[in-house]
Design a protein around this motif. Structure first.
Motif, short mmCIF file in Angstrom:
data_model
loop_
_atom_site.label_atom_id
_atom_site.label_comp_id
_atom_site.label_asym_id
_atom_site.label_seq_id
_atom_site.Cartn_x
_atom_site.Cartn_y
_atom_site.Cartn_z
N ILE A 49 0.83 -1.21 0.00
CA ILE A 49 0.00 0.00 0.00
C ILE A 49 0.87 1.25 0.00
CG2 ILE A 49 -1.61 1.36 1.41
CD1 ILE A 49 -2.93 -1.29 2.18
N LEU A 50 1.91 1.25 0.84
CA LEU A 50 2.79 2.42 0.92
C LEU A 50 3.52 2.67 -0.39
CD1 LEU A 50 4.23 1.88 4.49
CD2 LEU A 50 2.74 3.73 3.78
N SER A 51 3.93 1.60 -1.05
CA SER A 51 4.71 1.75 -2.28
C SER A 51 3.87 2.13 -3.49
CB SER A 51 5.44 0.44 -2.59
OG SER A 51 6.34 0.15 -1.56
N THR A 52 2.59 1.77 -3.45
CA THR A 52 1.76 2.03 -4.62
C THR A 52 0.93 3.30 -4.47
OG1 THR A 52 0.03 0.60 -3.73
CG2 THR A 52 1.59 -0.38 -5.30
N SER A 53 0.91 3.88 -3.28
CA SER A 53 0.15 5.10 -3.08
C SER A 53 1.03 6.30 -3.39
CB SER A 53 -0.34 5.18 -1.62
OG SER A 53 -1.01 6.40 -1.43
N ASP A 54 0.49 7.23 -4.17
CA ASP A 54 1.27 8.42 -4.50
C ASP A 54 1.16 9.48 -3.40
OD1 ASP A 54 -1.38 8.98 -4.93
OD2 ASP A 54 -1.07 10.04 -6.82
N ASN A 55 0.30 9.25 -2.43
CA ASN A 55 0.13 10.19 -1.34
C ASN A 55 0.12 9.42 -0.02
OD1 ASN A 55 -0.80 11.99 0.60
ND2 ASN A 55 -2.18 13.01 -0.83
N ILE A 56 1.20 9.54 0.75
CA ILE A 56 1.35 8.75 1.98
C ILE A 56 0.24 9.07 2.99
CG2 ILE A 56 2.92 10.28 3.25
CD1 ILE A 56 4.52 7.68 3.91
N GLN A 57 -0.25 10.32 2.99
CA GLN A 57 -1.31 10.68 3.93
C GLN A 57 -2.61 9.92 3.63
OE1 GLN A 57 0.80 13.18 2.67
NE2 GLN A 57 1.87 13.24 4.63
N LYS A 58 -2.90 9.71 2.35
CA LYS A 58 -4.11 8.98 1.98
C LYS A 58 -4.03 7.52 2.41
CE LYS A 58 -5.36 11.78 -2.02
NZ LYS A 58 -5.57 11.80 -3.48
N ALA A 59 -2.83 6.98 2.46
CA ALA A 59 -2.66 5.58 2.84
C ALA A 59 -2.63 5.38 4.35
CB ALA A 59 -1.36 5.05 2.23
N GLU A 60 -2.52 6.46 5.12
CA GLU A 60 -2.36 6.34 6.57
C GLU A 60 -3.48 5.58 7.25
OE1 GLU A 60 -1.52 10.01 8.57
OE2 GLU A 60 0.42 10.24 7.56
N ASN A 61 -4.71 5.78 6.85
CA ASN A 61 -5.84 5.10 7.47
C ASN A 61 -5.70 3.59 7.34
OD1 ASN A 61 -8.33 4.90 8.80
ND2 ASN A 61 -9.46 4.92 6.88
N SER A 185 3.65 -10.26 -4.45
CA SER A 185 3.57 -8.90 -3.89
C SER A 185 4.70 -8.02 -4.42
CB SER A 185 3.56 -8.94 -2.36
OG SER A 185 4.80 -9.32 -1.86
N LYS A 186 5.89 -8.61 -4.59
CA LYS A 186 7.02 -7.84 -5.14
C LYS A 186 6.77 -7.47 -6.61
CE LYS A 186 10.44 -9.66 -1.98
NZ LYS A 186 11.51 -10.61 -1.76
N LEU A 187 6.20 -8.42 -7.37
CA LEU A 187 5.89 -8.15 -8.77
C LEU A 187 4.83 -7.06 -8.90
CD1 LEU A 187 5.75 -11.77 -10.27
CD2 LEU A 187 7.48 -10.03 -10.74
N SER A 189 4.13 -4.71 -6.72
CA SER A 189 4.74 -3.45 -6.32
C SER A 189 5.61 -2.87 -7.43
CB SER A 189 5.58 -3.67 -5.05
OG SER A 189 6.21 -2.49 -4.69
N ALA A 190 6.45 -3.72 -8.02
CA ALA A 190 7.34 -3.26 -9.09
C ALA A 190 6.52 -2.78 -10.29
CB ALA A 190 8.28 -4.39 -9.51
N TYR A 191 5.48 -3.51 -10.63
CA TYR A 191 4.66 -3.15 -11.79
C TYR A 191 3.93 -1.83 -11.55
CZ TYR A 191 1.44 -3.54 -15.70
OH TYR A 191 0.74 -3.28 -16.84
N LEU A 192 3.30 -1.69 -10.39
CA LEU A 192 2.55 -0.47 -10.11
C LEU A 192 3.46 0.73 -9.91
CD1 LEU A 192 -0.24 -1.81 -7.70
CD2 LEU A 192 -0.48 -1.17 -10.10
N TYR A 193 4.66 0.48 -9.36
CA TYR A 193 5.60 1.58 -9.09
C TYR A 193 6.14 2.17 -10.38
CZ TYR A 193 9.25 4.20 -6.73
OH TYR A 193 10.06 5.20 -6.26
N LYS A 194 6.33 1.32 -11.39
CA LYS A 194 6.91 1.84 -12.65
C LYS A 194 5.87 2.52 -13.54
CE LYS A 194 6.56 -2.26 -15.60
NZ LYS A 194 7.22 -3.29 -16.30
N ARG A 195 4.57 2.33 -13.24
CA ARG A 195 3.51 2.93 -14.06
C ARG A 195 3.42 4.41 -13.88
NH1 ARG A 195 -1.78 -0.81 -13.80
NH2 ARG A 195 -2.70 1.19 -13.52
#
Length: 195
Positions: A49-61, A185-187, A189-195
């Motif tokens: 969740i932390l790696s794929t969210s572009d806004n850390i505050q939105k992921a806090e909940n 989970s690593k795949l 994360s890697a896929y969503l992070y590069k998008r």
């Protein structure tokens, strides 16, 4: 600063957020010796969740909920979990709050928590994130169908089956199911992070 430098800063920020939620959690008091384990396990579970969210505050909940369930799980494993007594009082509790008491011998510790009701924005973020993850799993499955990653994902997260049940159903050793879930989970994360 290069891409790897900003990623290290991002990871440090994420770890500090996890540590903050751990130390502020009601289950932390009296279990301070488990802080490192709480933080490490919660970070591993919240990483996606932390790696794929572009806004850390939105992921806090979501992260705070992950921290809470992780801490309860660890305390249960260590046979140190004490069930919280939840009582509502009209005088000192608003409708959106509840009072939680923990009894330790003759000491009673009380905490007030706001009701963690998801806002419409939180629900929309969650729905969008889940859709992105599901779409990504489908893409990954098409690339390597022999690993049964979609089947494992479906059984684990939609059917809520244990790794042991998945192992029996797919005729794969339980250790392999665990390895594939981590790999997936690593795949993702890697896929969503590069998008």
């Amino acid at each position: 600063m290069g891409k790897s430098g900003s990623k290290v800063l991002q990871q440090e920020e994420q770890q500090k957020l996890i540590e903050k939620f751990v130390t502020e959690n009601a289950y932390f008091q009296g279990n301070e010796d488990l802080q490192e384990e709480f933080c490490k396990e919660a970070y591993n579970k919240a990483y996606l969740i932390l790696s794929t969210s572009d806004n850390i505050q939105k992921a806090e909940n979501f992260v705070s909920k992950i921290v809470n369930t992780t801490m309860i799980s660890i305390l249960k494993q260590k046979q140190r979990y004490k069930k919280a007594e939840v009582t509502a009082s009209k005088e000192d509790t608003s409708p959106a709050e509840e009072k939680v008491s923990f009894s330790e011998g003759d000491r009673v510790i009380k905490y007030d928590f706001p009701d963690p009701v998801d806002t419409t924005e939180d629900i929309e973020i969650k729905r969008e994130l889940l859709q992105n993850i599901t779409d990504t799993v489908c893409i990954i499955h098409k690339e390597i169908p022999s690993k049964l990653l979609y089947d494992i994902f479906y059984l684990r997260y939609l059917k809520k089956k244990t790794q042991n049940e998945i192992s029996k159903e797919l005729n794969i050793p339980q250790g392999e199911v665990c390895k594939r879930l981590l790999h997936l989970s690593k795949l993702i994360s890697a896929y969503l992070y590069k998008r």
